[in-house]
Design a protein around this motif. Structure first.
Motif, short mmCIF file in Angstrom:
data_model
loop_
_atom_site.label_atom_id
_atom_site.label_comp_id
_atom_site.label_asym_id
_atom_site.label_seq_id
_atom_site.Cartn_x
_atom_site.Cartn_y
_atom_site.Cartn_z
N PRO A 183 45.81 42.27 25.18
CA PRO A 183 46.57 43.44 25.85
C PRO A 183 46.64 43.44 27.69
N ILE A 184 45.24 43.18 28.05
CA ILE A 184 45.21 42.83 29.58
C ILE A 184 46.25 42.14 30.09
N ILE A 185 46.32 40.91 29.58
CA ILE A 185 47.37 39.91 30.03
C ILE A 185 48.78 40.53 29.95
N ALA A 186 48.98 41.15 28.88
CA ALA A 186 50.46 41.68 28.46
C ALA A 186 50.59 42.75 29.52
N ASN A 187 49.94 43.60 29.93
CA ASN A 187 49.88 44.44 30.75
C ASN A 187 50.34 43.79 32.15
N LEU A 188 49.50 42.92 32.62
CA LEU A 188 49.91 42.19 33.94
C LEU A 188 51.13 41.50 33.82
N ARG A 189 51.66 40.88 32.89
CA ARG A 189 52.82 40.42 32.90
C ARG A 189 53.88 41.55 32.95
N ALA A 190 53.74 42.46 32.34
CA ALA A 190 54.75 43.63 32.43
C ALA A 190 54.74 44.29 33.94
N SER A 191 53.68 44.19 34.62
CA SER A 191 53.87 44.55 35.95
C SER A 191 53.90 43.72 36.82
N ASN A 192 54.01 42.42 36.76
CA ASN A 192 54.33 41.22 37.34
C ASN A 192 55.32 40.48 37.06
N VAL A 193 56.55 41.14 36.80
CA VAL A 193 57.55 40.26 36.03
C VAL A 193 57.99 38.86 36.95
N LYS A 194 57.88 39.07 38.25
CA LYS A 194 58.48 37.91 38.94
C LYS A 194 57.24 36.82 39.06
N ALA A 195 56.09 37.26 39.02
CA ALA A 195 55.07 35.96 38.71
C ALA A 195 55.29 34.71 38.10
N ASN A 196 54.56 33.69 38.36
CA ASN A 196 54.92 32.48 37.88
C ASN A 196 53.90 31.83 36.77
N HIS A 197 52.61 32.42 36.86
CA HIS A 197 51.44 31.93 36.30
C HIS A 197 50.45 33.06 36.01
N PHE A 198 49.89 33.17 34.91
CA PHE A 198 48.83 34.17 34.52
C PHE A 198 47.64 33.41 34.06
N CYS A 199 46.81 32.86 34.93
CA CYS A 199 45.77 32.03 34.69
C CYS A 199 44.53 32.86 34.59
N TYR A 200 43.61 32.40 33.36
CA TYR A 200 42.33 33.25 33.35
C TYR A 200 41.17 32.50 32.78
N VAL B 27 41.69 37.44 35.80
CA VAL B 27 42.91 36.84 35.33
C VAL B 27 43.42 36.87 36.97
N VAL B 28 43.99 35.52 37.20
CA VAL B 28 44.67 35.42 38.59
C VAL B 28 46.26 35.09 38.42
N VAL B 29 47.04 36.16 38.96
CA VAL B 29 48.28 36.06 38.79
C VAL B 29 49.06 35.47 40.06
N ARG B 30 49.80 34.32 39.87
CA ARG B 30 50.26 33.42 41.10
C ARG B 30 51.81 33.91 41.24
N TYR B 31 52.14 34.08 42.38
CA TYR B 31 53.35 34.14 42.90
C TYR B 31 53.73 32.91 43.83
N PHE B 32 54.66 32.14 43.04
CA PHE B 32 54.82 30.64 43.99
C PHE B 32 55.62 30.79 45.10
N GLY B 33 55.03 30.29 46.15
CA GLY B 33 55.68 30.49 47.58
C GLY B 33 56.61 29.32 47.96
N GLY B 34 57.03 28.55 47.03
CA GLY B 34 57.96 27.35 47.28
C GLY B 34 57.43 26.09 47.81
N THR B 35 55.93 26.03 48.32
CA THR B 35 55.46 24.79 48.71
C THR B 35 54.35 24.43 47.56
N LEU B 36 54.40 23.30 47.21
CA LEU B 36 53.25 22.66 46.27
C LEU B 36 52.11 22.70 47.04
N LEU B 37 50.97 23.17 46.19
CA LEU B 37 49.66 23.07 46.94
C LEU B 37 48.65 21.85 46.68
#
Length: 204
Positions: free
Chosen positions: A40-57, A99-109
């Motif tokens: 449920p925690i991950i589901a909530n984070l996904r719902a509030s960060n729709v544009k994020a690319n990864h939800f790693c935990y 949980v770390v929510v990642r928004y990709f910035g266009g440059t590979l790290l």
């Protein structure tokens, strides 16, 4: 060695953030008690960060720290969940989910960059939280007659036990919490009381 009946965890939910080359890593730390709480925690984070690319935990559970799990959620294997878990290991924390929510910035790290980012974000949320030491406690119910009330209450007070619930009638029930380290002492005192029945409920 004495039975170690305490563990470190966090008191409340906290957040941290790390940025690198346009990517944003938002970390969330949660105190949890069992695996059921994770989805449920991950589901909530996904719902509030729709544009994020990864939800790693990563999480660690149980006072003896034996249960853990990592999830890279599409990042290269070992670059996200494992660094998050390593932060929990180095701080010796358990009953915690990060949980770390990642928004990709266009440059590979690259691999080292990702490992560093997930680690740094996790450390930020741990630093923002309040770390507490909790003891491993057993919960018991004492069943006794009203006449035994004084004896039982005296014992509870002497041993400084925490009362969780009580109902006093002709037959009384008292639910209390006892720290593992004082358990045998408390039980032997209860044994000396006449007609008090103890019922073990669970360990927390």
């Amino acid at each position: 060695m004495l039975f170690d009946d305490s563990y470190k965890t966090i008191e409340n939910t906290s957040e941290g953030i790390f940025r690198d080359k346009g990517s944003k890593f938002m970390s969330y730390a949660y105190p949890i008690r069992d695996e059921e709480e994770v989805k449920p925690i991950i589901a909530n984070l996904r719902a509030s960060n729709v544009k994020a690319n990864h939800f790693c935990y990563a999480y660690r559970l149980t006072p003896n720290r034996s249960v853990f799990r990592v999830n890279d959620d599409g990042e290269p294997s070992g670059t996200a969940g494992r660094p998050i878990l390593n932060c929990l290991l180095s701080e010796d924390l358990t009953n915690i989910l990060i949980v770390v929510v990642r928004y990709f910035g266009g440059t590979l790290l690259g691999v080292p960059g990702l490992i560093n980012a997930y680690k740094s974000a996790s450390i930020a949320s741990i630093k923002a939280s309040k770390i507490v030491i909790k003891t491993i406690n057993d919960i018991y119910e004492a069943h006794f007659e009203y006449l035994q009330m004084n004896d039982v209450m005296k014992l509870i007070k002497e041993e400084n036990l925490q009362i969780l619930a009580q109902q006093f009638d002709t037959n009384c029930i008292l639910k209390f919490e006892v720290r593992k380290a004082q358990l045998s002492q408390v039980l032997s005192k209860f044994d000396k009381l006449e007609v008090v029945k103890l019922k073990y409920l669970r360990t927390i």
